[in-house]
Design a protein around this motif. Structure first.
Motif, short mmCIF file in Angstrom:
data_model
loop_
_atom_site.label_atom_id
_atom_site.label_comp_id
_atom_site.label_asym_id
_atom_site.label_seq_id
_atom_site.Cartn_x
_atom_site.Cartn_y
_atom_site.Cartn_z
N GLU A 94 0.95 -1.26 -0.09
CA GLU A 94 0.18 0.00 -0.02
C GLU A 94 0.62 1.14 0.03
O GLU A 94 1.94 1.20 0.56
CB GLU A 94 -0.90 -0.04 1.19
CG GLU A 94 -2.02 -1.07 1.42
CD GLU A 94 -3.01 -0.70 2.33
OE1 GLU A 94 -2.62 -0.01 3.15
OE2 GLU A 94 -4.05 -1.35 2.42
N SER A 95 0.42 2.34 -0.81
CA SER A 95 0.98 3.62 -0.51
C SER A 95 1.07 4.12 0.93
O SER A 95 0.12 3.75 1.82
CB SER A 95 0.43 4.50 -1.42
OG SER A 95 -0.89 5.15 -1.08
N LEU A 96 1.90 5.03 1.22
CA LEU A 96 1.92 5.74 2.71
C LEU A 96 0.57 6.35 2.65
O LEU A 96 -0.03 6.50 4.01
CB LEU A 96 3.19 6.72 2.41
CG LEU A 96 3.38 7.42 3.91
CD1 LEU A 96 3.74 6.30 5.14
CD2 LEU A 96 4.61 8.11 3.88
N VAL A 97 0.28 7.22 1.67
CA VAL A 97 -1.14 7.82 1.94
C VAL A 97 -2.29 6.65 2.26
O VAL A 97 -3.08 6.97 3.28
CB VAL A 97 -1.62 8.60 0.57
CG1 VAL A 97 -3.00 8.99 0.62
CG2 VAL A 97 -0.64 9.68 0.27
N ASP A 98 -2.21 5.54 1.53
CA ASP A 98 -3.25 4.62 1.93
C ASP A 98 -3.23 3.75 3.28
O ASP A 98 -4.20 3.53 4.01
CB ASP A 98 -3.31 3.33 0.95
CG ASP A 98 -3.97 3.78 -0.41
OD1 ASP A 98 -4.63 4.83 -0.59
OD2 ASP A 98 -3.45 3.20 -1.44
N GLN A 99 -1.90 3.84 3.64
CA GLN A 99 -1.59 3.29 5.05
C GLN A 99 -1.94 4.29 6.14
O GLN A 99 -2.78 3.58 7.11
CB GLN A 99 -0.25 3.04 5.20
CG GLN A 99 0.70 2.00 4.38
CD GLN A 99 1.94 2.02 4.36
OE1 GLN A 99 2.59 2.58 5.68
NE2 GLN A 99 2.72 1.49 3.40
N HIS A 100 -1.69 5.60 5.79
CA HIS A 100 -2.26 6.48 6.84
C HIS A 100 -3.76 6.74 6.91
O HIS A 100 -4.42 6.67 7.86
CB HIS A 100 -1.68 7.73 6.40
CG HIS A 100 -0.20 7.86 7.06
ND1 HIS A 100 0.04 9.05 7.39
CD2 HIS A 100 0.73 6.88 7.13
CE1 HIS A 100 1.51 8.77 7.47
NE2 HIS A 100 1.82 7.66 7.50
N GLN A 101 -4.52 6.45 5.67
CA GLN A 101 -6.01 6.50 5.68
C GLN A 101 -6.82 5.45 6.52
O GLN A 101 -7.67 5.84 7.01
CB GLN A 101 -6.43 6.44 4.23
CG GLN A 101 -7.90 6.62 4.13
CD GLN A 101 -8.28 8.17 4.53
OE1 GLN A 101 -7.81 9.20 4.23
NE2 GLN A 101 -9.35 7.92 5.49
N ARG A 102 -6.04 4.23 6.44
CA ARG A 102 -6.44 2.90 7.27
C ARG A 102 -6.41 3.18 8.67
O ARG A 102 -7.28 2.96 9.32
CB ARG A 102 -5.58 1.60 6.76
CG ARG A 102 -5.85 1.46 5.30
CD ARG A 102 -5.38 -0.11 5.04
NE ARG A 102 -6.06 -1.07 5.64
CZ ARG A 102 -5.86 -2.31 5.54
NH1 ARG A 102 -4.94 -2.82 4.60
NH2 ARG A 102 -6.53 -3.14 6.12
N VAL A 103 -5.27 4.19 9.31
CA VAL A 103 -5.25 4.28 10.44
C VAL A 103 -6.26 5.43 10.77
O VAL A 103 -6.97 5.21 11.85
CB VAL A 103 -3.78 5.02 10.74
CG1 VAL A 103 -3.80 5.50 12.36
CG2 VAL A 103 -2.76 3.77 10.74
N TYR A 104 -6.52 6.40 10.25
CA TYR A 104 -7.61 7.50 10.29
C TYR A 104 -9.10 6.67 10.31
O TYR A 104 -9.83 7.01 11.11
CB TYR A 104 -7.63 8.39 9.14
CG TYR A 104 -6.63 9.51 9.27
CD1 TYR A 104 -6.33 10.25 10.47
CD2 TYR A 104 -5.79 9.61 8.07
CE1 TYR A 104 -5.26 11.19 10.67
CE2 TYR A 104 -4.65 10.68 8.23
CZ TYR A 104 -4.39 11.40 9.38
OH TYR A 104 -3.45 12.34 9.86
#
Length: 107
Positions: free
Chosen positions: A50-60
């Motif tokens: 996953e991209s870093l953006v997608d990883q962070h979105q999963r956390v949000y």
């Protein structure tokens, strides 16, 4: 409405497969303990590919509605177990070993 760092970590771990999270509160606003600022380090094999953006979105997404009610800001660092072994600070190594996500050091 306030939330404790451990509760934020629990939300992340409940909603992300095999995640290990460490959440701290480096700053809490003084007016009625609202607008809490948190920092999260999250390790999960689910981040693989996953991209870093997608990883962070999963956390949000895992923190959910708390992002609009009790969490003012969330600084996020995400890793796969392999990336954490190479680039992480080692603070979660024992928790990751316990979860079976981190190689045991051969000494």
């Amino acid at each position: 409405m306030t939330i404790e760092p451990d509760a934020v970590a629990d939300l992340i771990e409940e909603h992300l497969p095999d995640a290990v999270a460490d959440v701290t509160a480096p700053r809490i606003h003084d007016d009625e303990d609202e607008d809490a600022h948190f920092a999260a380090v999250v390790v999960s094999p689910a981040f693989e590919g996953e991209s870093l953006v997608d990883q962070h979105q999963r956390v949000y997404d895992a923190v959910g509605d708390h992002m609009t009610r009790s969490v003012h800001a969330l600084e996020i660092k995400t890793y796969t177990p392999e990336a954490y072994a190479e680039h992480g600070d080692g603070a979660l190594a024992d928790d990751l070993r316990e979860a079976g996500l981190f190689p045991v050091d051969e000494a």
